[in-house]
Motif scaffolding. Structure first.
Motif, PDB file in Angstrom:
ATOM      1  N   PRO A  62       0.878  -1.428   0.243  1.00  0.00           N
ATOM      2  CA  PRO A  62      -0.033  -0.028  -0.458  1.00  0.00           C
ATOM      3  C   PRO A  62       0.665   1.408   0.065  1.00  0.00           C
ATOM      4  N   SER A  63       1.866   1.207   0.905  1.00  0.00           N
ATOM      5  CA  SER A  63       3.095   2.679   0.393  1.00  0.00           C
ATOM      6  C   SER A  63       3.248   2.716  -0.633  1.00  0.00           C
ATOM      7  N   PHE A  64       3.542   1.894  -1.245  1.00  0.00           N
ATOM      8  CA  PHE A  64       3.938   1.961  -3.025  1.00  0.00           C
ATOM      9  C   PHE A  64       2.728   2.579  -3.408  1.00  0.00           C
ATOM     10  N   TRP A  65       1.661   2.361  -3.539  1.00  0.00           N
ATOM     11  CA  TRP A  65       0.371   2.872  -4.295  1.00  0.00           C
ATOM     12  C   TRP A  65       0.163   4.200  -4.153  1.00  0.00           C
ATOM     13  N   ALA A  66       0.413   4.561  -2.652  1.00  0.00           N
ATOM     14  CA  ALA A  66       0.255   6.277  -1.879  1.00  0.00           C
ATOM     15  C   ALA A  66       1.597   7.397  -1.953  1.00  0.00           C
ATOM     16  N   THR A  67       2.389   6.884  -2.048  1.00  0.00           N
ATOM     17  CA  THR A  67       3.555   7.187  -2.310  1.00  0.00           C
ATOM     18  C   THR A  67       3.720   8.316  -3.604  1.00  0.00           C
ATOM     19  N   THR A  68       3.337   7.417  -4.848  1.00  0.00           N
ATOM     20  CA  THR A  68       3.027   7.319  -6.115  1.00  0.00           C
ATOM     21  C   THR A  68       1.905   7.941  -6.193  1.00  0.00           C
ATOM     22  N   ALA A  69       1.110   8.385  -6.017  1.00  0.00           N
ATOM     23  CA  ALA A  69      -0.368   8.534  -6.074  1.00  0.00           C
ATOM     24  C   ALA A  69       0.017  10.451  -5.137  1.00  0.00           C
ATOM     25  N   THR A  70       0.645  10.015  -3.853  1.00  0.00           N
ATOM     26  CA  THR A  70       1.122  11.550  -3.367  1.00  0.00           C
ATOM     27  C   THR A  70       2.260  12.543  -4.500  1.00  0.00           C
ATOM     28  N   GLN A  71       3.301  12.099  -4.764  1.00  0.00           N
ATOM     29  CA  GLN A  71       4.113  12.316  -5.186  1.00  0.00           C
ATOM     30  C   GLN A  71       3.644  12.899  -7.298  1.00  0.00           C
ATOM     31  N   PHE A  72       2.285  12.137  -7.280  1.00  0.00           N
ATOM     32  CA  PHE A  72       1.809  12.713  -8.414  1.00  0.00           C
ATOM     33  C   PHE A  72       0.925  13.933  -8.396  1.00  0.00           C
ATOM     34  N   PHE A  73      -0.320  13.985  -7.064  1.00  0.00           N
ATOM     35  CA  PHE A  73      -1.052  14.819  -7.329  1.00  0.00           C
ATOM     36  C   PHE A  73       0.127  16.076  -6.649  1.00  0.00           C
ATOM     37  N   LYS A  75       2.018  18.251   3.033  1.00  0.00           N
ATOM     38  CA  LYS A  75       1.022  18.635   2.099  1.00  0.00           C
ATOM     39  C   LYS A  75      -0.519  19.101   2.576  1.00  0.00           C
ATOM     40  N   VAL A  76      -0.219  19.130   4.415  1.00  0.00           N
ATOM     41  CA  VAL A  76      -1.509  19.770   4.889  1.00  0.00           C
ATOM     42  C   VAL A  76      -0.968  21.671   4.643  1.00  0.00           C
ATOM     43  N   LEU A  77       0.534  21.693   4.630  1.00  0.00           N
ATOM     44  CA  LEU A  77       0.784  23.224   4.051  1.00  0.00           C
ATOM     45  C   LEU A  77       0.094  23.446   2.330  1.00  0.00           C
ATOM     46  N   GLU A  78       0.247  22.315   1.503  1.00  0.00           N
ATOM     47  CA  GLU A  78      -0.019  22.572   0.499  1.00  0.00           C
ATOM     48  C   GLU A  78      -1.601  22.946   0.465  1.00  0.00           C
ATOM     49  N   ILE A  79      -2.615  22.526   0.821  1.00  0.00           N
ATOM     50  CA  ILE A  79      -3.698  22.736   1.229  1.00  0.00           C
ATOM     51  C   ILE A  79      -3.699  24.329   1.971  1.00  0.00           C
ATOM     52  N   VAL A  80      -3.592  25.197   2.585  1.00  0.00           N
ATOM     53  CA  VAL A  80      -2.966  26.257   2.984  1.00  0.00           C
ATOM     54  C   VAL A  80      -2.890  26.338   1.745  1.00  0.00           C
ATOM     55  N   ALA A  81      -1.666  26.650   1.274  1.00  0.00           N
ATOM     56  CA  ALA A  81      -1.143  27.660   0.607  1.00  0.00           C
ATOM     57  C   ALA A  81      -1.835  27.557  -1.070  1.00  0.00           C
ATOM     58  N   MET A  82      -2.551  26.547  -1.308  1.00  0.00           N
ATOM     59  CA  MET A  82      -4.435  26.834  -2.235  1.00  0.00           C
ATOM     60  C   MET A  82      -5.383  27.330  -2.299  1.00  0.00           C
ATOM     61  N   ALA A  83      -5.730  27.746  -0.704  1.00  0.00           N
ATOM     62  CA  ALA A  83      -6.718  27.868  -0.390  1.00  0.00           C
ATOM     63  C   ALA A  83      -6.327  30.051  -0.248  1.00  0.00           C
ATOM     64  N   ALA A 114      -5.551  19.590  -3.474  1.00  0.00           N
ATOM     65  CA  ALA A 114      -4.232  19.249  -2.518  1.00  0.00           C
ATOM     66  C   ALA A 114      -4.917  18.619  -1.353  1.00  0.00           C
ATOM     67  N   VAL A 115      -5.916  18.239  -0.907  1.00  0.00           N
ATOM     68  CA  VAL A 115      -6.676  17.859  -0.145  1.00  0.00           C
ATOM     69  C   VAL A 115      -6.716  16.029  -0.522  1.00  0.00           C
ATOM     70  N   ILE A 116      -7.344  16.163  -1.644  1.00  0.00           N
ATOM     71  CA  ILE A 116      -6.594  14.532  -1.964  1.00  0.00           C
ATOM     72  C   ILE A 116      -5.454  14.095  -2.326  1.00  0.00           C
ATOM     73  N   GLY A 117      -4.314  14.777  -2.636  1.00  0.00           N
ATOM     74  CA  GLY A 117      -3.440  14.423  -2.450  1.00  0.00           C
ATOM     75  C   GLY A 117      -2.500  14.890  -0.458  1.00  0.00           C
ATOM     76  N   THR A 118      -3.750  15.561  -0.269  1.00  0.00           N
ATOM     77  CA  THR A 118      -3.026  15.141   1.692  1.00  0.00           C
ATOM     78  C   THR A 118      -3.840  13.587   2.057  1.00  0.00           C
ATOM     79  N   LEU A 119      -4.554  13.221   1.792  1.00  0.00           N
ATOM     80  CA  LEU A 119      -5.153  12.113   2.052  1.00  0.00           C
ATOM     81  C   LEU A 119      -4.879  10.659   1.398  1.00  0.00           C
ATOM     82  N   THR A 120      -4.174  11.056   0.363  1.00  0.00           N
ATOM     83  CA  THR A 120      -3.276  10.001   0.137  1.00  0.00           C
ATOM     84  C   THR A 120      -2.157   9.326   1.019  1.00  0.00           C
ATOM     85  N   THR A 121      -1.704  10.280   1.621  1.00  0.00           N
ATOM     86  CA  THR A 121      -0.311  10.187   2.570  1.00  0.00           C
ATOM     87  C   THR A 121      -1.222   9.322   4.057  1.00  0.00           C
ATOM     88  N   ILE A 122      -1.951   8.740   4.201  1.00  0.00           N
ATOM     89  CA  ILE A 122      -2.405   8.209   4.686  1.00  0.00           C
ATOM     90  C   ILE A 122      -1.853   7.016   5.271  1.00  0.00           C
TER      91      ILE A 122
END
Length: 443
Positions: free
Chosen positions: A28-39, A104-112, A204-212
């Protein structure tokens, strides 16, 4: 800390051990890190291209107004130059999983903040957008060392080439999709770019969720103390560059390449909007074409190298880039540009292919040639030097922009100026190809 008793176990930050799955596809970490990087890369390119299009369109609305793309590139790259060392220190001091989630949380702040900057653009102007871009650059600077440094801690060594390959592929897919989507949003929501920026918040929210699902890793150096060396270049690394000129030359060649790449990105937008009078969507196709070509070129370089450091590809790539820059600079035809939109698209794809062929062997060489105890530092300095080159590309583009305005010249000549910068690399950088095995034998 004692080494884990099982080779498929890895220590976590809380003192427990976690099992590393034997198969990458079932991790799961492989798919999660890949998705996080992509988003993350997807979002960067949506927002940055939106801002660059605003900058170049602002120049179109005035009489001889300055194109602020150069300033935007400087603002975005500055945090990478200033904070690469300190953020690398944080990535080793604390769990990289924690750093990734915080960034990733800071990314949400930046986009807001981006939504607000676009909403109040009439009052804040480019200043508001540039402040957001600077914060976004800092967030990306914090994210970068953790996202790459965590890979050896999450996966088996035998899987790292495959993981890096997937990261590279998804990064360029993100560049293509993000750049093109920005143009579509810009055309679909004229005067309402704050709504387009809401898309960035959602990503940014989706990308933050993929870190879980990413496994929590241990702190690499929990007792590390912050020193001034974390800001500058460590003494040992400076000595390596002085003693091994081949590494220094490769680093300089890489910097010259990224200097040109930064100018080209801005030149493409300027050509499309100012000279060819294209829509924002069509202009973004041009940037997406380069991203597509780079992805293909990187894959081609990997196949042709066959496990070797094949510097003949660097020479082919350098001269190929020069040829494409020359073609892009040709005047004539409609709007004073010989190729136009449909002629530029295949040339830009080809330029991207040559770009991949040029850059991959140099990066592999710097990773392989550095001593084992300095690989991380050399890679970090390569990243810092490349971002410094991108930082300087903003200044150079601004100078070229003023020259074109002063001389009343077509925007396609930007590619000609870039050709002159890249020419010395093709003429004078001629290292010999070598295999990793023979390299080790000669040391």
């Amino acid at each position: 800390m004692d080494a884990p008793s099982n080779p498929y176990e890895s220590p976590a930050d809380d003192g427990t051990t976690v099992t590393i799955p034997d198969r990458l596809a079932g991790d799961p970490s492989f798919w999660a890190t890949t998705a996080t990087q992509f988003f993350g890369a997807f979002n960067d390119n949506i927002f940055k291209q939106l801002l660059l299009l605003v900058a170049v369109n602002q120049a179109l609305q005035g009489k001889g107004e300055t194109d602020y793309q150069g300033l935007a590139m400087v603002v975005f790259a500055a945090p990478f130059v200033l904070f690469a060392g300190p953020t690398g220190y944080l990535a080793d001091k604390f769990s990289k999983t924690t750093i990734i989630r915080i960034s990733k949380v800071l990314e949400i702040v930046a986009m807001a903040m981006g939504v607000a900057a676009f909403f109040w653009y009439d009052q804040l102007g480019m200043t508001g957008l540039l402040l957001v871009l600077a914060f976004m650059g800092f967030q990306s600077t914090l994210f970068a060392p953790a996202k790459y440094g965590i890979l050896p801690e999450l996966f088996h060594g035998r899987d790292l080439p495959k993981v890096n390959g997937v990261f590279l592929m998804t990064t360029f897919l993100a560049i293509i999709f993000g750049t093109v989507l920005a143009g579509i949003l810009r055309d679909s929501l004229p005067g309402m770019l704050w709504m387009a920026s809401l898309v960035c918040v959602a990503v940014a929210v989706i990308g933050t969720l993929t870190t879980i699902p990413i496994r929590r890793t241990s702190r690499a150096t929990p007792n590390a103390k912050f020193t001034m060396q974390a800001i500058g270049i460590p003494k040992k690394t400076r000595q390596l560059f002085v003693q091994d000129r081949s590494i220094l030359k490769a680093l300089l060649a890489s910097c010259m390449f990224w200097l040109c790449a930064g100018i080209v990105q801005q030149a493409v937008n300027s050509l499309g909007k100012v000279q060819l009078e294209l829509s924002d969507t069509e202009t973004s196709w041009l940037g997406g074409a380069i991203g597509l070509g780079i992805g293909l070129g990187c894959m081609l370089a990997g196949v042709l190298s066959s496990g070797k450091i094949e510097f003949r590809l660097v020479q082919i790539g350098a001269w190929g880039i020069l040829l494409c820059l020359a073609l892009m600079a040709l005047p004539g035809g409609n709007h004073g540009h010989l190729l136009g939109l449909w002629g530029s698209l295949p040339v830009l794809v080809l330029m991207g292919i040559f770009t991949g062929m040029f850059s991959v062997p140099i990066q592999v060489y710097l990773q392989a040639k550095a001593p084992e105890d300095q690989k991380g530092q050399v890679i970090a300095e390569m990243s810092r030097a490349n971002w410094l080159a991108i930082f300087l590309s903003g200044f150079l583009y601004s100078v070229f922009d003023q020259v074109l305005i002063w001389g009343d010249l077509a925007r396609c000549y930007l590619f000609g100026f870039t050709l002159l910068i890249m020419l010395p690399v093709a003429l004078f950088y001629h290292p010999q190809s070598e295999t990793l095995e023979s390299d080790k034998d000669t040391q």
